[in-house]
Motif scaffolding. Structure first.
Motif, PDB file in Angstrom:
ATOM      1  N   LEU A   1      -9.445 -27.140   8.325  1.00  0.00           N
ATOM      2  CA  LEU A   1      -8.960 -28.494   8.505  1.00  0.00           C
ATOM      3  C   LEU A   1      -7.488 -28.570   8.125  1.00  0.00           C
ATOM      4  N   ASN A   2      -6.705 -29.227   8.960  1.00  0.00           N
ATOM      5  CA  ASN A   2      -5.281 -29.407   8.733  1.00  0.00           C
ATOM      6  C   ASN A   2      -4.978 -30.871   8.457  1.00  0.00           C
ATOM      7  N   PRO A   3      -3.845 -31.160   7.804  1.00  0.00           N
ATOM      8  CA  PRO A   3      -3.470 -32.563   7.578  1.00  0.00           C
ATOM      9  C   PRO A   3      -3.255 -33.283   8.903  1.00  0.00           C
ATOM     10  N   ASN A   4      -3.618 -34.562   8.951  1.00  0.00           N
ATOM     11  CA  ASN A   4      -3.402 -35.361  10.149  1.00  0.00           C
ATOM     12  C   ASN A   4      -2.327 -36.412   9.877  1.00  0.00           C
ATOM     13  N   PHE A   5      -2.719 -37.630   9.533  1.00  0.00           N
ATOM     14  CA  PHE A   5      -1.726 -38.666   9.278  1.00  0.00           C
ATOM     15  C   PHE A   5      -1.262 -38.681   7.822  1.00  0.00           C
ATOM     16  N   VAL A   6      -2.088 -38.179   6.921  1.00  0.00           N
ATOM     17  CA  VAL A   6      -1.742 -38.126   5.497  1.00  0.00           C
ATOM     18  C   VAL A   6      -1.446 -36.681   5.126  1.00  0.00           C
ATOM     19  N   PHE A  87      -7.683 -35.550   8.089  1.00  0.00           N
ATOM     20  CA  PHE A  87      -7.874 -34.220   8.664  1.00  0.00           C
ATOM     21  C   PHE A  87      -7.790 -34.191  10.184  1.00  0.00           C
ATOM     22  N   LYS A  88      -7.451 -33.020  10.682  1.00  0.00           N
ATOM     23  CA  LYS A  88      -7.647 -32.696  12.093  1.00  0.00           C
ATOM     24  C   LYS A  88      -8.041 -31.222  12.156  1.00  0.00           C
ATOM     25  N   PHE A  89      -8.869 -30.884  13.132  1.00  0.00           N
ATOM     26  CA  PHE A  89      -9.361 -29.524  13.224  1.00  0.00           C
ATOM     27  C   PHE A  89      -8.282 -28.595  13.763  1.00  0.00           C
ATOM     28  N   ASP A  90      -8.229 -27.405  13.202  1.00  0.00           N
ATOM     29  CA  ASP A  90      -7.321 -26.378  13.683  1.00  0.00           C
ATOM     30  C   ASP A  90      -7.726 -25.966  15.102  1.00  0.00           C
ATOM     31  N   SER A  91      -6.749 -25.535  15.890  1.00  0.00           N
ATOM     32  CA  SER A  91      -7.029 -25.149  17.280  1.00  0.00           C
ATOM     33  C   SER A  91      -8.044 -24.011  17.350  1.00  0.00           C
ATOM     34  N   ALA A  92      -8.041 -23.121  16.355  1.00  0.00           N
ATOM     35  CA  ALA A  92      -9.007 -22.011  16.337  1.00  0.00           C
ATOM     36  C   ALA A  92     -10.426 -22.538  16.170  1.00  0.00           C
ATOM     37  N   VAL A  93     -10.586 -23.600  15.357  1.00  0.00           N
ATOM     38  CA  VAL A  93     -11.898 -24.208  15.151  1.00  0.00           C
ATOM     39  C   VAL A  93     -12.382 -24.862  16.441  1.00  0.00           C
ATOM     40  N   LEU A  94     -11.472 -25.565  17.130  1.00  0.00           N
ATOM     41  CA  LEU A  94     -11.837 -26.229  18.380  1.00  0.00           C
ATOM     42  C   LEU A  94     -12.232 -25.221  19.450  1.00  0.00           C
ATOM     43  N   ARG A  95     -11.513 -24.092  19.501  1.00  0.00           N
ATOM     44  CA  ARG A  95     -11.865 -23.051  20.478  1.00  0.00           C
ATOM     45  C   ARG A  95     -13.236 -22.466  20.173  1.00  0.00           C
ATOM     46  N   ARG A  96     -13.506 -22.228  18.887  1.00  0.00           N
ATOM     47  CA  ARG A  96     -14.797 -21.671  18.485  1.00  0.00           C
ATOM     48  C   ARG A  96     -15.925 -22.659  18.781  1.00  0.00           C
ATOM     49  N   ALA A  97     -15.680 -23.945  18.539  1.00  0.00           N
ATOM     50  CA  ALA A  97     -16.699 -24.967  18.811  1.00  0.00           C
ATOM     51  C   ALA A  97     -17.036 -25.009  20.296  1.00  0.00           C
ATOM     52  N   LYS A  98     -15.998 -24.903  21.145  1.00  0.00           N
ATOM     53  CA  LYS A  98     -16.240 -24.924  22.589  1.00  0.00           C
ATOM     54  C   LYS A  98     -17.002 -23.676  23.016  1.00  0.00           C
ATOM     55  N   GLN A  99     -16.696 -22.558  22.372  1.00  0.00           N
ATOM     56  CA  GLN A  99     -17.403 -21.315  22.697  1.00  0.00           C
ATOM     57  C   GLN A  99     -18.884 -21.428  22.337  1.00  0.00           C
ATOM     58  N   LEU A 100     -19.187 -22.024  21.176  1.00  0.00           N
ATOM     59  CA  LEU A 100     -20.576 -22.197  20.758  1.00  0.00           C
ATOM     60  C   LEU A 100     -21.322 -23.110  21.720  1.00  0.00           C
ATOM     61  N   LYS A 101     -20.651 -24.158  22.179  1.00  0.00           N
ATOM     62  CA  LYS A 101     -21.296 -25.085  23.116  1.00  0.00           C
ATOM     63  C   LYS A 101     -21.510 -24.421  24.470  1.00  0.00           C
TER      64      LYS A 101
END
Length: 223
Positions: A1-6, A87-101
């Motif tokens: 998780l990366n910082p988003n607005f805060v 928080f916002k999800f790191d791009s690596a997390v989003l790629r992994r989530a799409k791969q799992l789906k």
């Protein structure tokens, strides 16, 4: 998780100031002029609930100043907004989530004839309902699990009730969802749910483990 607005990852100011934010009787003005302080505790007796904060005079006054009504907010919505503010999800997390789906067969090709060949090559995730079936940490290899500890043997999902809940959602939102996405720490549960309803999917090969090293028998071993 990366910082988003805060920007919670900024350098923390050195301080010895401790404030018990969980004490509902502690006045807010203690924080005035303080640049950073140590949180005394994160829960406990006399702690403030989110509902109490939302209904408190301070927040009500703030909402009125901005032309908003308390009716527009709920604890669930506040938690949702607070998470995305932090928080916002790191791009690596989003790629992994799409791969799992994708592995769970939750991606579909756009059917509209007006989509170009290039657009049709970009598969989209079908609208799905998330399902979580928990059967205790004892089902996860390498985990120290005792009754009442680290989730232990007590927090167990009734899979029949979960299936009924899924079907209830489908009935209440006809045509809105086309699949269920199941997360479970028990292999037999996944097979059972899939046999009962073919619209329920899960990644066929995935190993669940705790990121909390204190629950592992061997440090650094995911199972």
């Amino acid at each position: 998780l990366n910082p988003n607005f805060v920007r919670w990852d900024v350098a923390y100011p050195s301080t010895t100031e401790i404030i018990d934010d969980m004490n509902g009787n502690a006045p807010f003005d203690r924080r005035e002029g303080i640049q950073g302080y140590i949180l005394g505790r994160c829960n406990g007796i006399d702690s403030r609930s989110l509902d109490a904060l939302l209904e408190g005079q301070i927040l009500q006054a703030l909402l009125q100043q901005n032309g908003l009504s308390l009716n527009e907010f709920s604890a669930a919505r506040a938690i949702h907004q607070a998470f995305w503010a932090l928080f916002k999800f790191d791009s690596a997390v989003l790629r992994r989530a799409k791969q799992l789906k994708a592995n769970a067969s939750l991606l579909m090709v756009p059917r509209d004839v007006y989509f170009s060949a290039q657009e049709k090559s970009k598969k989209e995730v079908v609208p799905y309902i998330g399902l979580h079936s928990r059967h205790g940490d004892k089902n996860i290899a390498g985990i120290k699990s005792r009754p009442g500890v680290n989730g232990g043997h007590n927090r167990v999902t009734d899979d029949t009730e979960l299936l009924e809940c899924y079907h209830t959602f489908l009935k209440h939102f006809p045509g809105r969802f086309t699949a269920g996405y199941l997360a479970s720490d028990d292999v037999e549960t996944k097979k059972f749910m899939k046999e009962k309803d073919q619209t329920i999917h899960y990644p066929p090969e995935i190993k669940i483990f705790h990121v909390d090293l204190s629950t592992r028998k061997k440090k650094g071993d995911p199972g």
